[in-house]
Enzyme design. Structure first.
Site, mmCIF file in Angstrom:
data_model
loop_
_atom_site.group_PDB
_atom_site.id
_atom_site.type_symbol
_atom_site.label_atom_id
_atom_site.label_comp_id
_atom_site.label_asym_id
_atom_site.label_seq_id
_atom_site.Cartn_x
_atom_site.Cartn_y
_atom_site.Cartn_z
ATOM 1 N N ASP A 1 4.201 5.746 -3.206
ATOM 2 C CA ASP A 1 3.908 6.330 -1.901
ATOM 3 C C ASP A 1 5.171 6.814 -1.192
ATOM 4 O O ASP A 1 5.118 7.675 -0.333
ATOM 5 C CB ASP A 1 3.188 5.291 -1.025
ATOM 6 C CG ASP A 1 1.779 5.030 -1.544
ATOM 7 O OD1 ASP A 1 1.185 5.972 -2.108
ATOM 8 O OD2 ASP A 1 1.288 3.894 -1.431
ATOM 9 N N PHE B 1 -8.348 8.391 -9.118
ATOM 10 C CA PHE B 1 -8.482 6.962 -9.413
ATOM 11 C C PHE B 1 -8.097 6.189 -8.152
ATOM 12 O O PHE B 1 -7.233 6.643 -7.398
ATOM 13 C CB PHE B 1 -7.543 6.551 -10.558
ATOM 14 C CG PHE B 1 -8.188 6.655 -11.915
ATOM 15 C CD1 PHE B 1 -8.534 7.887 -12.445
ATOM 16 C CD2 PHE B 1 -8.460 5.509 -12.658
ATOM 17 C CE1 PHE B 1 -9.140 7.988 -13.692
ATOM 18 C CE2 PHE B 1 -9.059 5.590 -13.898
ATOM 19 C CZ PHE B 1 -9.401 6.827 -14.424
ATOM 20 N N LYS C 1 -9.820 12.872 0.260
ATOM 21 C CA LYS C 1 -9.178 13.804 -0.676
ATOM 22 C C LYS C 1 -10.146 14.869 -1.190
ATOM 23 O O LYS C 1 -9.795 15.643 -2.075
ATOM 24 C CB LYS C 1 -8.555 13.024 -1.847
ATOM 25 C CG LYS C 1 -7.506 11.992 -1.390
ATOM 26 C CD LYS C 1 -6.626 11.482 -2.522
ATOM 27 C CE LYS C 1 -5.767 10.311 -2.049
ATOM 28 N NZ LYS C 1 -4.617 10.016 -2.875
ATOM 29 N N LYS D 1 -11.257 7.151 0.250
ATOM 30 C CA LYS D 1 -10.284 8.028 -0.416
ATOM 31 C C LYS D 1 -10.968 9.273 -0.978
ATOM 32 O O LYS D 1 -10.434 10.369 -0.935
ATOM 33 C CB LYS D 1 -9.629 7.275 -1.583
ATOM 34 C CG LYS D 1 -8.247 6.819 -1.247
ATOM 35 C CD LYS D 1 -7.640 6.016 -2.362
ATOM 36 C CE LYS D 1 -6.743 4.971 -1.735
ATOM 37 N NZ LYS D 1 -6.237 4.009 -2.669
ATOM 38 N N ASN E 1 6.340 0.921 -10.335
ATOM 39 C CA ASN E 1 5.246 -0.047 -10.226
ATOM 40 C C ASN E 1 4.812 -0.465 -11.625
ATOM 41 O O ASN E 1 5.358 0.019 -12.618
ATOM 42 C CB ASN E 1 4.084 0.552 -9.416
ATOM 43 C CG ASN E 1 3.576 1.826 -10.051
ATOM 44 O OD1 ASN E 1 3.066 1.820 -11.163
ATOM 45 N ND2 ASN E 1 3.749 2.950 -9.348
ATOM 46 N N PRO F 1 4.754 13.342 -1.467
ATOM 47 C CA PRO F 1 3.584 14.222 -1.352
ATOM 48 C C PRO F 1 2.412 13.581 -2.076
ATOM 49 O O PRO F 1 2.611 12.880 -3.075
ATOM 50 C CB PRO F 1 4.017 15.493 -2.077
ATOM 51 C CG PRO F 1 5.106 15.060 -3.001
ATOM 52 C CD PRO F 1 5.792 13.905 -2.329
ATOM 53 N N ASP F 2 1.188 13.819 -1.592
ATOM 54 C CA ASP F 2 0.007 13.360 -2.325
ATOM 55 C C ASP F 2 -0.400 14.483 -3.278
ATOM 56 O O ASP F 2 -0.913 15.524 -2.858
ATOM 57 C CB ASP F 2 -1.133 13.013 -1.350
ATOM 58 C CG ASP F 2 -2.273 12.314 -2.078
ATOM 59 O OD1 ASP F 2 -2.700 12.826 -3.139
ATOM 60 O OD2 ASP F 2 -2.722 11.260 -1.600
ATOM 61 N N ILE F 3 -0.137 14.278 -4.534
ATOM 62 C CA ILE F 3 -0.319 15.337 -5.534
ATOM 63 C C ILE F 3 -1.780 15.781 -5.573
ATOM 64 O O ILE F 3 -2.107 16.973 -5.511
ATOM 65 C CB ILE F 3 0.135 14.833 -6.920
ATOM 66 C CG1 ILE F 3 1.609 14.421 -6.862
ATOM 67 C CG2 ILE F 3 -0.091 15.901 -7.989
ATOM 68 C CD1 ILE F 3 2.097 13.637 -8.065
HETATM 69 O O1 C5P Z 1 -2.351 6.077 -4.107
HETATM 70 P P1 C5P Z 1 -3.814 6.369 -3.867
HETATM 71 O O2 C5P Z 1 -4.654 5.144 -3.885
HETATM 72 O O3 C5P Z 1 -4.074 7.297 -2.723
HETATM 73 O O4 C5P Z 1 -4.262 7.142 -5.206
HETATM 74 C C1 C5P Z 1 -5.539 7.706 -5.305
HETATM 75 C C2 C5P Z 1 -5.477 8.887 -6.222
HETATM 76 O O5 C5P Z 1 -4.542 9.846 -5.747
HETATM 77 C C3 C5P Z 1 -5.073 8.619 -7.653
HETATM 78 O O6 C5P Z 1 -5.881 9.443 -8.451
HETATM 79 C C4 C5P Z 1 -3.628 9.046 -7.724
HETATM 80 O O7 C5P Z 1 -3.256 9.501 -9.020
HETATM 81 C C5 C5P Z 1 -3.562 10.163 -6.707
HETATM 82 N N1 C5P Z 1 -2.267 10.261 -6.020
HETATM 83 C C6 C5P Z 1 -1.514 11.373 -6.184
HETATM 84 N N2 C5P Z 1 -0.311 11.492 -5.511
HETATM 85 C C7 C5P Z 1 0.117 10.500 -4.722
HETATM 86 C C8 C5P Z 1 -0.654 9.348 -4.550
HETATM 87 C C9 C5P Z 1 -1.840 9.252 -5.224
HETATM 88 O O8 C5P Z 1 -1.906 12.292 -6.935
HETATM 89 N N3 C5P Z 1 1.272 10.648 -4.090
#
Ligand code: C5P
Length: 397
Positions: free
Chosen positions: A278, A322, A340, A336, A209, A304-306
């Site tokens: 994503d 963010f 989270k 969000k 991106n 995975p959502d880190i």
């Molecule tokens: O992509 P999204 O809008 O959900 O991102 C919100 C936050 O989650 C950001 O801080 C981003 O760095 C984190 N994130 C992450 N892993 C992902 C997607 C987003 O840590 N796979």
């Protein structure tokens, strides 16, 4: 300059980098500072007092016995009026004098007599810099709380290459700014993700991106300035990381997750600035995919959502996310934040923020919204770090 510094003594000692002190003086004046030039006798071999006088609008002092100041004691009168003494360039001889506390000319005497911070930007031949005598002096200066800015490495006027080049004037100004930032995160360990992720399609292609990494790198820098220890986990960017950060380069989201998970135990604060993809490509080809006439279908699986993985831990660090949104910014960001389990999320406009140098940020936390008016990313990062420190201290201290 974003500090309370108003009046600065710019000391110039004898070295070829003295010509750059002219530009430094100009930049300091441009920032609204009152700059008082003080030259050593040797500096006069490289640049003229008239040059500094013209740029700063003030007469330059060189002589310890100059009686023009209010009480006729230039070393006291000048140093008492200053918020900061900056010596740039600082020659090897001048570092030696400072280390010994000598006071045999106006500049060394006012440095000894000062009651404000002293920052020095060394400039000398690489062999002089590496000489054990200079090493000893540099150590002594650090013990005496004199702050060294640089030197850096590169080509030298003498034709040699190595450490000893004076920092560029812009870098000196940045270093002064950094020096005066409040040390709100002193002793804390920060883990920061930055940049895009890159998901391979084949040996040479991938999905990524437009994230430049500028915001994450600025947050890392602001955290270092605030006294934190910083580990920066970065996707591919073309940026130079802050030298004091521990850098971990990663490519894919899965690598970023592994790098984060290996370090969360010791982190006090985790700031997820990275724009993580994503989805990843299920079966990337090891070789370059050859072109043919058929439709090519890529199978994508969710990454995975880190950040969410970290907040789900038993004892997570203080987590900040963010949210780059292109519509309903605050509403989506707040959702969000809740989903989270974040004490703080930073909302910004995806279209305006990505890759740009200036942003408006909206911080959403349990107390509501806080607008950080449009400014460059480093300024915003400093404001954000200030806010994080406030929340962190309220919770843990
Ligand atoms: O992509 P999204 O809008 O959900 O991102 C919100 C936050 O989650 C950001 O801080 C981003 O760095 C984190 N994130 C992450 N892993 C992902 C997607 C987003 O840590 N796979």
């Amino acid at each position: 300059m974003e500090t309370t510094v108003k009046r600065i003594i710019l000391g110039i000692t004898g070295g070829i980098a003295a010509y750059k002190a002219v530009e430094l003086a100009r930049l300091l004046v441009k920032r609204g500072l009152d700059v008082q030039g003080v030259m050593t006798a040797a500096a006069g071999h490289f640049v003229g007092a008239a040059t500094f006088q013209a740029i700063t609008g003030q007469p330059v002092y060189s002589d310890l016995w100059d009686a023009r100041t209010a009480n006729g004691m230039a070393h006291i009168d000048l140093s008492r009026a200053a918020d900061l003494v900056l010596v740039a360039p600082a020659s090897a001889d001048f570092l030696a004098k400072l280390a010994q506390g000598r006071a045999d000319d106006l500049l060394s005497t006012l440095c000894l007599a000062r009651d404000c911070p002293l920052l020095v930007a060394p400039a000398m031949n690489r062999q002089m810099w590496e000489n054990p005598a200079t090493r000893r002096n540099v150590k002594q200066l650090a013990d005496d709380c004199i702050v060294l800015l640089g030197p850096t490495s590169g080509a030298q006027a003498c034709g040699e290459t190595g450490y000893g080049r004076m920092l560029e004037p812009e870098a000196i100004i940045e270093a002064i700014d950094a020096f005066f930032q409040p040390k709100t995160l002193k002793g804390l360990k920060l883990l920061i993700t930055a940049g895009p992720s890159y998901e391979a399609i084949d040996a040479v292609r991938g999905i990524t991106n437009r994230s430049s990494g500028k915001m994450g790198y600025a947050v890392a820098r602001a955290a270092l300035e605030a006294g934190a220890q910083v580990t920066l986990i970065s996707g591919p960017t073309g940026l130079t990381p802050p030298a004091a950060a521990q850098l971990v380069n990663v490519t894919s989201a899965q690598q970023m997750l592994a790098a984060v998970e290996a370090r969360t135990d010791e982190a006090d604060i985790f700031i997820a600035v990275a724009a993580v993809a994503d989805y990843y490509v299920l079966n990337p080809s090891e070789n370059k995919i050859k072109k043919d006439a058929h439709i090519l279908t890529l199978e994508l699986a969710p990454n995975p959502d880190i950040l969410a993985n970290v907040t789900r831990m038993d004892k997570p660090p203080f987590c900040v996310g963010f949210a780059a949104e292109s519509e309903n910014m605050e509403e989506y960001a707040e959702l969000k934040r809740k989903r989270k389990h974040l004490p703080l999320i930073v909302a910004n406009d995806a279209n305006a923020a990505i890759g740009s140098d200036e942003v408006e940020l909206i911080l959403l936390d349990d107390d509501g919204r806080h607008v950080l008016e449009r400014a460059n990313k480093l300024t915003q990062a400093r404001r954000l770090i200030g806010h994080i420190a406030k929340l962190y201290n309220a919770r843990y201290q």
